[in-house]
Design a protein around this motif. Structure first.
Motif, mmCIF file in Angstrom:
data_model
loop_
_atom_site.group_PDB
_atom_site.id
_atom_site.type_symbol
_atom_site.label_atom_id
_atom_site.label_comp_id
_atom_site.label_asym_id
_atom_site.label_seq_id
_atom_site.Cartn_x
_atom_site.Cartn_y
_atom_site.Cartn_z
ATOM 1 N N SER A 185 0.803 -1.220 0.000
ATOM 2 C CA SER A 185 0.000 0.000 0.000
ATOM 3 C C SER A 185 0.838 1.272 0.000
ATOM 4 O O SER A 185 0.296 2.372 0.018
ATOM 5 C CB SER A 185 -0.932 0.017 1.226
ATOM 6 N N LEU A 186 2.159 1.138 -0.007
ATOM 7 C CA LEU A 186 3.004 2.327 -0.077
ATOM 8 C C LEU A 186 2.837 2.995 -1.443
ATOM 9 O O LEU A 186 2.726 2.328 -2.469
ATOM 10 C CB LEU A 186 4.464 1.955 0.133
ATOM 11 N N HIS A 187 2.836 4.313 -1.461
ATOM 12 C CA HIS A 187 2.762 4.996 -2.748
ATOM 13 C C HIS A 187 4.148 5.010 -3.404
ATOM 14 O O HIS A 187 5.160 4.629 -2.799
ATOM 15 C CB HIS A 187 2.178 6.398 -2.624
ATOM 16 N N ALA A 188 4.197 5.438 -4.652
ATOM 17 C CA ALA A 188 5.415 5.320 -5.457
ATOM 18 C C ALA A 188 6.601 6.025 -4.818
ATOM 19 O O ALA A 188 7.735 5.523 -4.853
ATOM 20 C CB ALA A 188 5.156 5.865 -6.859
ATOM 21 N N ALA A 189 6.376 7.194 -4.222
ATOM 22 C CA ALA A 189 7.480 7.944 -3.635
ATOM 23 C C ALA A 189 8.117 7.187 -2.478
ATOM 24 O O ALA A 189 9.349 7.144 -2.333
ATOM 25 C CB ALA A 189 6.983 9.314 -3.159
ATOM 26 N N ALA A 190 7.294 6.541 -1.640
ATOM 27 C CA ALA A 190 7.822 5.771 -0.513
ATOM 28 C C ALA A 190 8.538 4.514 -0.995
ATOM 29 O O ALA A 190 9.576 4.124 -0.436
ATOM 30 C CB ALA A 190 6.701 5.404 0.443
ATOM 31 N N LYS A 191 7.990 3.887 -2.038
ATOM 32 C CA LYS A 191 8.601 2.664 -2.555
ATOM 33 C C LYS A 191 9.950 2.918 -3.219
ATOM 34 O O LYS A 191 10.765 2.012 -3.346
ATOM 35 C CB LYS A 191 7.658 1.992 -3.547
ATOM 36 N N HIS A 223 2.793 10.528 3.926
ATOM 37 C CA HIS A 223 4.166 10.393 3.421
ATOM 38 C C HIS A 223 4.493 8.942 3.078
ATOM 39 O O HIS A 223 5.535 8.679 2.473
ATOM 40 C CB HIS A 223 5.164 10.935 4.444
ATOM 41 N N PHE A 224 3.623 8.019 3.458
ATOM 42 C CA PHE A 224 3.829 6.605 3.159
ATOM 43 C C PHE A 224 2.786 6.043 2.189
ATOM 44 O O PHE A 224 3.114 5.251 1.312
ATOM 45 C CB PHE A 224 3.780 5.764 4.433
ATOM 46 N N THR A 225 1.533 6.388 2.396
ATOM 47 C CA THR A 225 0.460 5.702 1.685
ATOM 48 C C THR A 225 -0.703 6.633 1.399
ATOM 49 O O THR A 225 -0.904 7.636 2.099
ATOM 50 C CB THR A 225 -0.034 4.497 2.514
ATOM 51 N N GLU A 226 -1.462 6.289 0.364
ATOM 52 C CA GLU A 226 -2.677 7.042 0.040
ATOM 53 C C GLU A 226 -3.883 6.485 0.788
ATOM 54 O O GLU A 226 -4.966 7.068 0.734
ATOM 55 C CB GLU A 226 -2.919 6.998 -1.472
ATOM 56 N N ARG A 227 -3.691 5.358 1.476
ATOM 57 C CA ARG A 227 -4.765 4.830 2.303
ATOM 58 C C ARG A 227 -4.942 5.695 3.543
ATOM 59 O O ARG A 227 -4.094 6.521 3.889
ATOM 60 C CB ARG A 227 -4.458 3.391 2.715
ATOM 61 N N GLY A 228 -6.030 5.482 4.248
ATOM 62 C CA GLY A 228 -6.291 6.231 5.472
ATOM 63 C C GLY A 228 -5.667 5.573 6.682
ATOM 64 O O GLY A 228 -4.733 4.758 6.574
ATOM 65 N N ALA A 229 -6.228 5.891 7.841
ATOM 66 C CA ALA A 229 -5.681 5.392 9.099
ATOM 67 C C ALA A 229 -5.763 3.873 9.210
ATOM 68 O O ALA A 229 -5.024 3.269 10.001
ATOM 69 C CB ALA A 229 -6.421 6.039 10.272
ATOM 70 N N ASP A 230 -6.640 3.247 8.419
ATOM 71 C CA ASP A 230 -6.778 1.792 8.489
ATOM 72 C C ASP A 230 -5.487 1.068 8.101
ATOM 73 O O ASP A 230 -5.294 -0.097 8.464
ATOM 74 C CB ASP A 230 -7.924 1.324 7.581
ATOM 75 N N TRP A 231 -4.585 1.751 7.386
ATOM 76 C CA TRP A 231 -3.307 1.135 7.007
ATOM 77 C C TRP A 231 -2.545 0.634 8.229
ATOM 78 O O TRP A 231 -1.931 -0.423 8.196
ATOM 79 C CB TRP A 231 -2.469 2.161 6.240
#
Length: 315
Positions: A185-191, A223-231
């Motif tokens: 679930s990490l977005h491209a920048a974090a990956k 800064h890590f994911t586009e998901r919400g707090a459920d991540w």
């Protein structure tokens, strides 16, 4: 004395605290480590067969409000200074594992267990009072990543892609505070950021040791994911075995301020929320380490009667 601002948390059951002492530093000789491992140890002044909590800090300095509370309620709390600590600020250009030092952090905790005899001999009055068969681990944020690996979570090594398992069978239970979620679930920048490489490939399915995850329902980690707090709840839903999830209403990554009273990194300062975390975690650990103790059952029942302050689910 209870803080005057703990609000509804005062209705969560907890037994009377006892005096404790804190000693720092206790220095463990650590050949091959850039610096010897420094510890802060807090322990009750009375009692025998005291259970142990290994507390792993986040990508910062301390977890004071938790350590002092746990120590005043019967636990020996051991806090290592990991190589990722801001107090060391090691040059990331010098150490390939920097800045997170994910493997070293887990090895620190194993070394502590190996050296419990040394630690209790260094702490005046503690010799012979520790129960080495009742060990728990806890950690916040990056510390939760460390705790998770000790409980059985695995990791795809970002360098060679091999699956790494560092489970520690001497640890009987644990608490993950605001843990990171699935690497998928990490977005491209974090990956693409090598500083976050330890978060690229966690594997939670093998995290079978009983554990409590504590998350805030407003912990948005953009800064890590586009998901919400459920991540942050992924380690609960993706792991196997006996697990519980405590969700805190309005909680952000600081969970009210567990990194330290008035800490600048806290964005959701709440004495009440911190007290909920303190009381619920001590109840959980009591019941997991002493199955005949009904503290967790009673705490969950009390929390359920307090309305929107938070909720617990278990599997």
């Amino acid at each position: 004395m209870d803080h005057a601002l703990i609000g509804q948390a005062k209705d969560l059951p907890v037994f009377t605290p006892t005096p404790f002492l804190t000693l720092a530093p206790i220095v463990l000789p650590s050949p091959g480590r850039p610096v010897d491992l420094h510890l802060k140890v807090s322990a009750p002044t009375t009692g025998t067969r005291l259970p142990i909590i290994l507390l792993s800090h986040g990508h910062g300095r301390s977890n004071g409000p938790l350590a002092t509370f746990w120590a005043s309620h019967g636990f020996v709390v051991i806090q290592p200074t990991h190589l990722s600590s801001k107090s060391l600020s090691l040059d990331p250009k010098t150490y390939p594992e920097a800045p997170l030092f994910w493997r070293s952090r887990v090895e620190d905790m194993k070394l502590i267990i190996d050296k419990l005899d040394f630690i209790e001999n260094e702490f005046p009055g503690l010799r012979g009072r520790i129960d080495k068969s009742r060990i728990a681990v806890a950690g916040h944020s990056l510390g939760a990543h460390t705790a998770g690996m000790l409980l059985g979570a695995q990791l795809k090594d970002p360098i060679d892609g091999k699956v790494v398992s560092m489970v520690e069978p001497r640890i009987k239970t644990g608490i993950l505070l605001a843990p990171a979620g699935s690497g998928e679930s990490l977005h491209a920048a974090a990956k693409s950021n090598p500083a976050y490489s330890a978060l690229w490939g966690p594997i939670f399915t093998e995290m079978r040791t009983p554990a409590l995850m504590v998350v805030g329902d407003n912990d948005i980690s953009a800064h890590f994911t586009e998901r919400g707090a459920d991540w942050h709840a992924d380690p609960y839903f993706l792991s196997e075995g006996k697990k519980s999830l405590l969700s805190l209403s309005g909680g952000e990554h600081g969970l009210g301020g567990i990194a330290g009273w008035d800490a600048g990194e806290t964005t959701d300062e709440s004495v009440e929320m911190v007290e909920v975390v303190r009381r619920m975690t001590v109840a959980y650990l009591r019941s997991e380490l002493y199955p005949e103790d009904k503290a967790w059952e009673e705490a969950c029942q009390a929390l359920g009667s307090l309305g929107a302050i938070g909720k617990v689910e278990s599997k």
